[in-house]
Scaffold this motif. Structure first.
Motif, PDB file in Angstrom:
ATOM      1  N   ALA A 119       0.821  -1.216   0.000  1.00  0.00           N
ATOM      2  CA  ALA A 119       0.000   0.000   0.000  1.00  0.00           C
ATOM      3  C   ALA A 119       0.852   1.260   0.000  1.00  0.00           C
ATOM      4  CB  ALA A 119      -0.938   0.007   1.205  1.00  0.00           C
ATOM      5  N   ARG A 120       2.127   1.161   0.385  1.00  0.00           N
ATOM      6  CA  ARG A 120       3.017   2.325   0.284  1.00  0.00           C
ATOM      7  C   ARG A 120       4.398   1.830  -0.101  1.00  0.00           C
ATOM      8  NH1 ARG A 120       2.558   5.192   5.087  1.00  0.00           N
ATOM      9  NH2 ARG A 120       0.971   6.534   4.168  1.00  0.00           N
ATOM     10  N   THR A 121       4.638   1.808  -1.413  1.00  0.00           N
ATOM     11  CA  THR A 121       5.929   1.291  -1.873  1.00  0.00           C
ATOM     12  C   THR A 121       7.014   2.356  -1.838  1.00  0.00           C
ATOM     13  OG1 THR A 121       5.113   1.646  -4.085  1.00  0.00           O
ATOM     14  CG2 THR A 121       5.062  -0.603  -3.283  1.00  0.00           C
ATOM     15  N   LYS A 122       6.608   3.618  -1.859  1.00  0.00           N
ATOM     16  CA  LYS A 122       7.595   4.710  -1.803  1.00  0.00           C
ATOM     17  C   LYS A 122       7.521   5.316  -0.405  1.00  0.00           C
ATOM     18  CE  LYS A 122      10.213   8.106  -3.338  1.00  0.00           C
ATOM     19  NZ  LYS A 122      11.632   7.822  -3.242  1.00  0.00           N
ATOM     20  N   ALA A 123       8.605   5.196   0.333  1.00  0.00           N
ATOM     21  CA  ALA A 123       8.593   5.641   1.732  1.00  0.00           C
ATOM     22  C   ALA A 123       8.772   7.148   1.839  1.00  0.00           C
ATOM     23  CB  ALA A 123       9.698   4.940   2.494  1.00  0.00           C
ATOM     24  N   TYR A 124       8.372   7.700   2.970  1.00  0.00           N
ATOM     25  CA  TYR A 124       8.611   9.116   3.246  1.00  0.00           C
ATOM     26  C   TYR A 124      10.082   9.325   3.561  1.00  0.00           C
ATOM     27  CZ  TYR A 124       3.599  10.043   3.728  1.00  0.00           C
ATOM     28  OH  TYR A 124       2.276  10.191   3.488  1.00  0.00           O
ATOM     29  N   ALA A 125      10.583  10.517   3.219  1.00  0.00           N
ATOM     30  CA  ALA A 125      11.951  10.850   3.606  1.00  0.00           C
ATOM     31  C   ALA A 125      11.994  11.169   5.090  1.00  0.00           C
ATOM     32  CB  ALA A 125      12.436  12.050   2.790  1.00  0.00           C
ATOM     33  N   VAL A 126      10.980  11.865   5.554  1.00  0.00           N
ATOM     34  CA  VAL A 126      10.886  12.206   6.975  1.00  0.00           C
ATOM     35  C   VAL A 126       9.525  11.728   7.451  1.00  0.00           C
ATOM     36  CG1 VAL A 126      10.986  14.053   8.677  1.00  0.00           C
ATOM     37  CG2 VAL A 126      12.134  14.331   6.488  1.00  0.00           C
ATOM     38  N   ARG A 127       9.506  11.127   8.635  1.00  0.00           N
ATOM     39  CA  ARG A 127       8.214  10.689   9.146  1.00  0.00           C
ATOM     40  C   ARG A 127       8.185  10.930  10.647  1.00  0.00           C
ATOM     41  NH1 ARG A 127       3.703   7.543   8.911  1.00  0.00           N
ATOM     42  NH2 ARG A 127       3.715   5.957  10.535  1.00  0.00           N
ATOM     43  N   SER A 128       7.159  11.579  11.100  1.00  0.00           N
ATOM     44  CA  SER A 128       7.045  11.758  12.542  1.00  0.00           C
ATOM     45  C   SER A 128       5.696  11.220  12.988  1.00  0.00           C
ATOM     46  CB  SER A 128       7.195  13.237  12.908  1.00  0.00           C
ATOM     47  OG  SER A 128       5.950  13.881  12.869  1.00  0.00           O
ATOM     48  N   THR A 129       5.715  10.442  14.045  1.00  0.00           N
ATOM     49  CA  THR A 129       4.462   9.861  14.526  1.00  0.00           C
ATOM     50  C   THR A 129       4.185  10.424  15.908  1.00  0.00           C
ATOM     51  OG1 THR A 129       5.734   8.001  15.315  1.00  0.00           O
ATOM     52  CG2 THR A 129       4.608   7.724  13.225  1.00  0.00           C
ATOM     53  N   VAL A 130       2.923  10.528  16.228  1.00  0.00           N
ATOM     54  CA  VAL A 130       2.573  11.171  17.495  1.00  0.00           C
ATOM     55  C   VAL A 130       1.602  10.354  18.343  1.00  0.00           C
ATOM     56  CG1 VAL A 130       2.995  13.553  16.871  1.00  0.00           C
ATOM     57  CG2 VAL A 130       0.856  12.482  16.209  1.00  0.00           C
ATOM     58  N   GLY A 136       1.118   5.091  17.446  1.00  0.00           N
ATOM     59  CA  GLY A 136       2.196   4.696  16.551  1.00  0.00           C
ATOM     60  C   GLY A 136       3.563   5.139  17.039  1.00  0.00           C
ATOM     61  N   SER A 137       3.597   6.290  17.759  1.00  0.00           N
ATOM     62  CA  SER A 137       4.896   6.789  18.201  1.00  0.00           C
ATOM     63  C   SER A 137       5.510   5.843  19.226  1.00  0.00           C
ATOM     64  CB  SER A 137       4.753   8.186  18.796  1.00  0.00           C
ATOM     65  OG  SER A 137       3.872   8.150  19.888  1.00  0.00           O
ATOM     66  N   GLY A 168       7.385  15.371   7.890  1.00  0.00           N
ATOM     67  CA  GLY A 168       6.923  14.040   8.281  1.00  0.00           C
ATOM     68  C   GLY A 168       5.508  13.982   8.793  1.00  0.00           C
ATOM     69  N   GLU A 178       6.789  17.008   1.303  1.00  0.00           N
ATOM     70  CA  GLU A 178       6.609  15.834   0.434  1.00  0.00           C
ATOM     71  C   GLU A 178       5.146  15.692   0.060  1.00  0.00           C
ATOM     72  OE1 GLU A 178       8.771  12.039   1.579  1.00  0.00           O
ATOM     73  OE2 GLU A 178       8.881  13.159   3.452  1.00  0.00           O
ATOM     74  N   ASP A 190       0.162   4.144  -2.432  1.00  0.00           N
ATOM     75  CA  ASP A 190       0.031   3.668  -3.809  1.00  0.00           C
ATOM     76  C   ASP A 190      -1.372   3.906  -4.362  1.00  0.00           C
ATOM     77  OD1 ASP A 190       2.552   2.802  -2.932  1.00  0.00           O
ATOM     78  OD2 ASP A 190       2.601   1.339  -4.552  1.00  0.00           O
ATOM     79  N   GLY A 203      -6.615  -0.586  -3.085  1.00  0.00           N
ATOM     80  CA  GLY A 203      -5.202  -0.750  -2.741  1.00  0.00           C
ATOM     81  C   GLY A 203      -4.746  -0.019  -1.499  1.00  0.00           C
ATOM     82  N   GLU A 234      -3.344   2.257  15.223  1.00  0.00           N
ATOM     83  CA  GLU A 234      -2.319   3.060  15.876  1.00  0.00           C
ATOM     84  C   GLU A 234      -2.735   4.513  16.032  1.00  0.00           C
ATOM     85  OE1 GLU A 234       1.604   2.272  14.438  1.00  0.00           O
ATOM     86  OE2 GLU A 234       1.327   0.114  14.687  1.00  0.00           O
ATOM     87  N   GLU A 255      -2.788   7.131  14.263  1.00  0.00           N
ATOM     88  CA  GLU A 255      -2.101   8.273  13.656  1.00  0.00           C
ATOM     89  C   GLU A 255      -3.082   9.113  12.839  1.00  0.00           C
ATOM     90  OE1 GLU A 255       0.857   9.460  14.118  1.00  0.00           O
ATOM     91  OE2 GLU A 255       1.492   7.828  15.409  1.00  0.00           O
TER      92      GLU A 255
END
Lengths: 225, 640, 251
Positions: free
Chosen positions: A90-101, A104-105, C72, C100, C105, C210, C217, C219
């Motif tokens: 579902a997400r093949t391209k990852a984020y460069a920066v990711r912050s979770t709060v 998930g954090s 992010g 970003e 997908d 998809g 979680e 978020e």
């Protein structure tokens, strides 16, 4: 996308998969409690523990439940791996920066998809270490039984084994801490008034698992046997 | 030369029965024949989405177009306050007649009686319809619908869903539309902009569309075309409208022969968050209810640069209370807006660019306690603080008027059809129901009345006599219009200019705001017309549009829209110049009393001004639709 | 104020993208992030370069058009706001701000920071409505709705369809978006007759588009500009199970 070409609902629907995970997960939580209760008998000495172990492996109901547990375990792991794969797709391209709060954090580094496979490996190893581990026989009350107590004591005399075991229990505690609460949410058992209680129960449950399972090898390592 | 008089085709008979009788007289298309007719709808706001959904339910084939990425994003979504209907649930004496009266009077007797009455009549059905769709209107504890009061009325007749009524009504219409999409009866084209209307022998035949992602042009033929493309407040550059709101669809229809009615009737909202710098892209509206408790002031001395809290009462000028002792801070939108602008133009405004006045809740907090004020305005204060980082409980708010609604639009007859046969215009895009000034909570009502209840009936009357022939978008007329549009967009990108089109929009906005805004004079309008013409020249020679015409190119989209805004700006100024009276939102400085009250001239200007396009370098031709008031006698507004 | 904006540039869906840095100076704290992008674009236009493409429209937090993941976080720092309501005073002077597109997908990048969210429209088309035609309605006050149900329905109905929930979810799941609509309509009497069918068809469409699976979680809830609660997801989970086990809906 007409009704004819596609079923209105499916056992493969995302929500159903999650609910099967929740159901099997909760069942294994129940097993953990029974397992913990049995483990605590180790503290009562070899006679009591070996008697208990003998009864367990010779009771047809328990044997039946064991097969059910195997089925539950296989379902939980297979669906789990399927979910991991689907989620990666579902997400093949990852984020460069990711912050979770949010929740998930807390799981940023140790999420269910990490603790789950770790636990699976541990459970298999654990079975081979103990259940299918070294077999000693002993006569107790005129009956020849397996001296599982000795197997356990021997196994936990190694610091390395204890360290791995404790690490696995940490992973288990994290897994159930999220999993227990999560199962309620997944079945829709959510209400503003009681949610806090469920979350708290989840934390308590995780702590019980960590302390309950964790203290026994330490007990043996310290030489109290 | 005497202007022609245009007939709005209002049915005969008693006002109460006109619409019912007319609906009986309208021709019908049989259910079996409806699928043979195709209807194009442009715009997916309240009017467009509701019309498309209803027409599809009736069985017509519908193709609908929007410029956003989803029909749900149309700007109707931003309406906050509510929607009027004369349900009389609070039992405070409301009737259809009173809603009709308030709307017509609010429009300063520059709207058509029969249309306004019909609007008041169908308003109740709108509420029924929206409730059935699941719009979560505010409720009382008993489960019944709640109402609140709104400006310009003495009864509580406004239905609301928190401060997001527009959003909820639009999502209702959007869901009805998506239901029809699922049935396979409506085809949606998102990120698609109508660039021209195809007209053959005075009959609308289809549209030319540019895909905003690929730059591709396509031709779409239909048995009739419905424009629901909203208003043109962005002609002022800064307004409360969304960034893509534009006039191009209706302006290009005007260039194809549709009459533009009352273009100068634009409404200014007095309580908006002010501009903080040149870079500002948008003005945000705050509910007018703030003026119920806020007091408007500026420092008496324009050189007084102390912060607001440090200025003592004796050095404050509560200018609305001073100028309008009986209504004070509660004078109508247009009066308040003008007073604020005059003060700022005189150099007495406050804030970083001197373009705002204080709206002070100090007295109200002192008298009522901050808790009461928080209950009333908590979310507005929060919104204000989010934008400005100032806390209105401590420092006075700063406000400035902003343009937010256009009463003018394409002319339509009683059937909502323009003078081009087969071209229907609904919602804010037409001129029909609000006259020279719109009352609060009436825009949503009109959009949905047109879309759900009026145009579906009147379209049938038109289609019934049209042959259901196969449509061919490859005909010469379509090809020619596509070729022209393609060339026009290609020219934009090949220009060698150096000025970004946004800057030119900025310049246009300044001209319009200063001279064609809330206060107008013959002399100022002359200057404005001259300046706009110069700006048009500058645009032709100096506009800079980078990139490619065959790609997603926002600058190119803007280039087309701003070119139309410049032309429309001139038309607005011409209309304002020719209407030598003050009425509603149109204020001519020459036509005011010694007390600065507007003076309306019913003898010469009790009409709708219709403008017909005559060519690129020609002045448009003016026609008139005389307004007759058989049921209500025009009276004068006074707020002193 | 002074900033470095590290912005994702991608010419088309098929091409690979990369980050490009833009250093900006003398930025007023009252400027919004989108206005800063406008001003960067103005500079690019003057150099005849291709401006940064980004989605935006109402600029007051209601249309749901603006997107962006900023440092992010979808819609940037701050709770209950959209990107268009983000002002530069929320950042530290000299900060590098990474911008970003929403990544999922099911939301392919169209150009630069613009993504295609049409999957949401398809999900609504699959069943996010009450099947009622114009005119086919009783008098409005014939349908009574308990005030607390109307309020809770409104909490869910406030969804602006921006897709931040998908962007924030580590699995790119659309559960909060779908649940908001399912929950809104199921809380009202008008939504009851097709309650089961609605949840089945909408979830089916969601799965086919998809999106990932929900990991609870939360978020999504944390970044939702309208602060929609994951309690609505619980309600949808419950309804789905009941619809599947007990409803009379057949394929």
């Amino acid at each position: 996308m007409s009704e004819a070409t596609s079923e209105l609902y499916s056992w493969r629907a995302s929500i159903i998969k999650k609910q099967l995970m929740a159901l099997t997960g909760l069942m294994m939580c129940g097993f953990l409690l029974v397992h913990l209760a049995g483990n605590l008998l180790l503290l009562k000495g070899s006679d009591v523990f070996n008697q208990f172990a003998y009864l367990m492996v010779n009771n047809p109901i328990i044997i039946g439940l064991e097969w059910l547990l195997l089925l539950v375990f296989l379902m939980h792991t297979t669906i789990g791996f399927r979910l991991i794969l689907e989620n990666q797709r579902a997400r093949t391209k990852a984020y460069a920066v990711r912050s979770t709060v949010a929740r998930g954090s807390k799981f940023a580094f140790i999420s269910m998809s990490v603790t789950g496979p770790l636990m699976m490996v541990f459970i298999i190893v654990h079975l081979f270490d103990l259940k299918f581990g070294s077999e000693y026989l002993v006569v107790q009350s005129d009956l020849e039984v397996r001296d599982l107590y000795r197997t356990v004591v021997e196994f936990y005399s190694s610091e390395v084994n204890v360290a791995i075991y404790i690490a696995a229990m940490c992973a288990t505690a994290l897994h159930v801490q999220h999993g227990f609460w999560s199962a309620f949410q997944t079945f829709g058992l959510s209400h503003a008034r009681y949610n806090r209680l469920v979350e708290l129960s989840s934390d308590v449950f995780a702590l019980v698992i960590l302390i309950g399972f964790g203290m026994i090898p330490i007990y043996f390592l310290l030489g109290y046997s | 030369m005497e202007p022609n008089t245009i007939d709005p085709k209002i049915p005969d008979g008693d006002l109460h029965e006109k619409w019912d009788k007319h609906r009986f007289d309208l021709k019908l298309v049989s259910p079996a024949n409806r699928p043979r007719y195709k209807i194009i709808v442009v715009g997916t706001g309240l009017a467009g989405a509701s019309a498309a959904a209803t027409l599809s339910e009736l069985g017509y084939q519908v193709e609908i177009f929007c410029i956003q990425d989803s029909p749900r994003r149309a700007h109707s979504i931003a309406a906050q306050g509510g929607i009027n209907a004369a349900k009389n649930y609070p039992n405070d004496g409301d009737t259809v007649w009173r809603l009709f009266y308030d709307t017509l009077k609010g429009g300063d007797f520059r709207a058509r009686e029969a249309n306004v009455y019909r609007l008041a009549q169908v308003a109740n059905n709108i509420i029924d319809q929206c409730v059935a769709q699941g719009v979560p209107f505010a409720r009382e504890y008993g489960g019944y619908l709640a109402n609140r009061s709104f400006g310009g009325a003495q009864v509580s007749r406004t239905f609301y869903a928190r401060g997001q009524t527009g959003q909820q009504l639009l999502l209702g219409a959007y869901s009805a539309l998506m239901k029809e999409v699922n049935r396979g009866n409506v085809q949606i084209h998102t990120r698609s902009e109508m660039v021209d209307l195809v007209v053959e022998d005075g009959i609308a035949k289809g549209i030319i569309v540019r895909n905003l992602l690929s730059g591709e042009f396509t031709r779409h033929a239909a048995h009739c075309v419905i424009l629901a493309t909203g208003g043109y407040s962005n002609v002022f550059h800064l307004s409360t409208n969304a960034m893509v709101s534009n006039c191009s669809a209706i302006y290009r229809a005007y260039k194809k022969g549709a009459f533009f009615a009352n273009p100068s009737f634009t409404q200014i909202h007095p309580t908006c968050v002010p501009r903080s710098g040149h870079y500002q892209s948008k003005l945000t509206l705050m509910s007018e209810s703030l003026r119920n408790d806020g007091r408007v002031w500026v420092p008496t001395d324009s050189e007084d640069h102390r912060s607001a809290e440090d200025i003592p009462e004796s050095d404050r000028d509560y200018f609305l209370e001073r100028q309008y002792p009986s209504f004070g801070n509660l004078v109508p939108r247009d009066v308040a807006s003008r007073a604020v602008k005059n003060i700022c133009d005189a150099g007495r405004g406050v804030g970083p660019v001197g373009q705002s006045v204080y709206l002070d809740f100090g007295t109200a907090i002192e008298n009522q306690g901050s808790q009461v004020i928080e209950e009333k305005y908590g979310n507005l204060f929060q919104m204000y603080e989010e934008i400005t980082s100032d806390d209105p409980y401590r420092t006075p708010m700063r406000i400035y008027p902003a343009s937010h609604y256009t009463m003018g639009g394409l002319w339509v007859d009683y059937n909502l059809m323009s003078n081009i046969a087969g071209l229907f215009v609904i919602g804010e895009a037409n001129f029909s129901d609000h006259g020279a000034n719109r009352l609060g909570a009436s825009a949503l009502m009109q959009g949905l009345a047109d879309g759900y209840f009026i145009v579906p009936s009147t379209v049938a009357d038109y289609l019934a006599v049209q042959p259901a022939i196969d449509l061919d978008p490859d005909r010469a007329s379509f090809r020619a219009d596509e070729h022209k549009a393609r060339g026009c967009y290609a020219d934009f990108v090949t220009g060698k200019g150096k000025i970004p089109v946004d800057d030119l929009h900025h310049e246009l906005g300044a001209i319009m705001w200063d001279r064609v805004g809330m206060s107008r004079s013959a002399q100022g309008l002359e200057v404005a017309i001259k300046q706009i013409r110069q700006l048009r020249g500058k645009y032709r020679h100096s506009a800079c549009v980078p990139g490619d015409a065959n790609d997603l190119n926002e600058q190119l989209e803007k280039a087309g829209r701003i070119a139309d805004f410049i032309d429309l700006g001139e038309l607005m100024a011409l209309d304002a110049r020719s209407r030598e009276e003050s009425c509603g939102a149109h204020f001519r400085e020459e036509h005011q009393s010694s007390q600065h009250e507007p003076i309306r001239d019913d003898t010469h200007f009790q009409h709708v001004a219709l403008w017909e396009y005559r060519g690129e370098n020609e002045l448009p031709e003016k026609h008139l639709e005389e307004l007759e008031f058989k049921w209500l006698k025009p009276e004068t507004r006074s707020y002193r | 104020m002074r900033f470095t904006l590290r912005i994702w540039r991608q010419a088309q869906q098929e091409t690979t993208g990369r980050f490009v840095d833009f250093a900006v100076e003398d930025i007023p704290a009252e400027m919004s992030l989108l206005e800063l992008l406008d001003s960067i674009n103005r500079g690019l236009i003057l150099e005849s370069a291709d401006p940064v493409a980004f989605d935006h429209d109402c600029r007051e937090g209601i249309c749901g058009m603006c997107s962006l993941v900023i440092n992010g976080r979808p819609h940037g720092p701050g709770a209950g706001t959209t990107t268009c309501q983000l002002y530069m005073r929320s950042f530290a002077d000299g900060e590098t701000i990474v911008v970003e597109p929403f990544r999922a997908d099911a939301f392919p990048v169209v150009k630069d920071l613009i993504v295609d969210r049409s999957a949401f429209d398809r999900i609504i088309a699959a069943g996010g409505y009450v099947t009622v035609t114009t005119g086919q309605t009783p008098e409005a006050n014939d349908i009574l709705v308990a005030k607390e149900n109307a309020e809770e329905a409104m909490d869910a109905a406030a969804c602006i369809g921006c897709g931040a929930c998908v962007a924030a979810c580590k699995n790119a799941s659309a559960m909060l978006f779908v649940a908001a609509k399912v929950s809104h309509l199921s809380l009202l009497p008008q939504g009851q007759p097709e309650k089961s069918r609605r949840v089945l068809t909408m979830v089916r469409e969601m799965d086919q588009s998809g999106f990932g699976n929900c990991s609870n979680e939360a978020e999504c809830e944390a970044v939702c500009p309208k602060e929609i609660s994951i309690g609505h997801i619980a309600r949808m989970n419950r309804q789905y199970l009941f619809a599947m086990l007990l409803s009379g809906e057949r394929s």
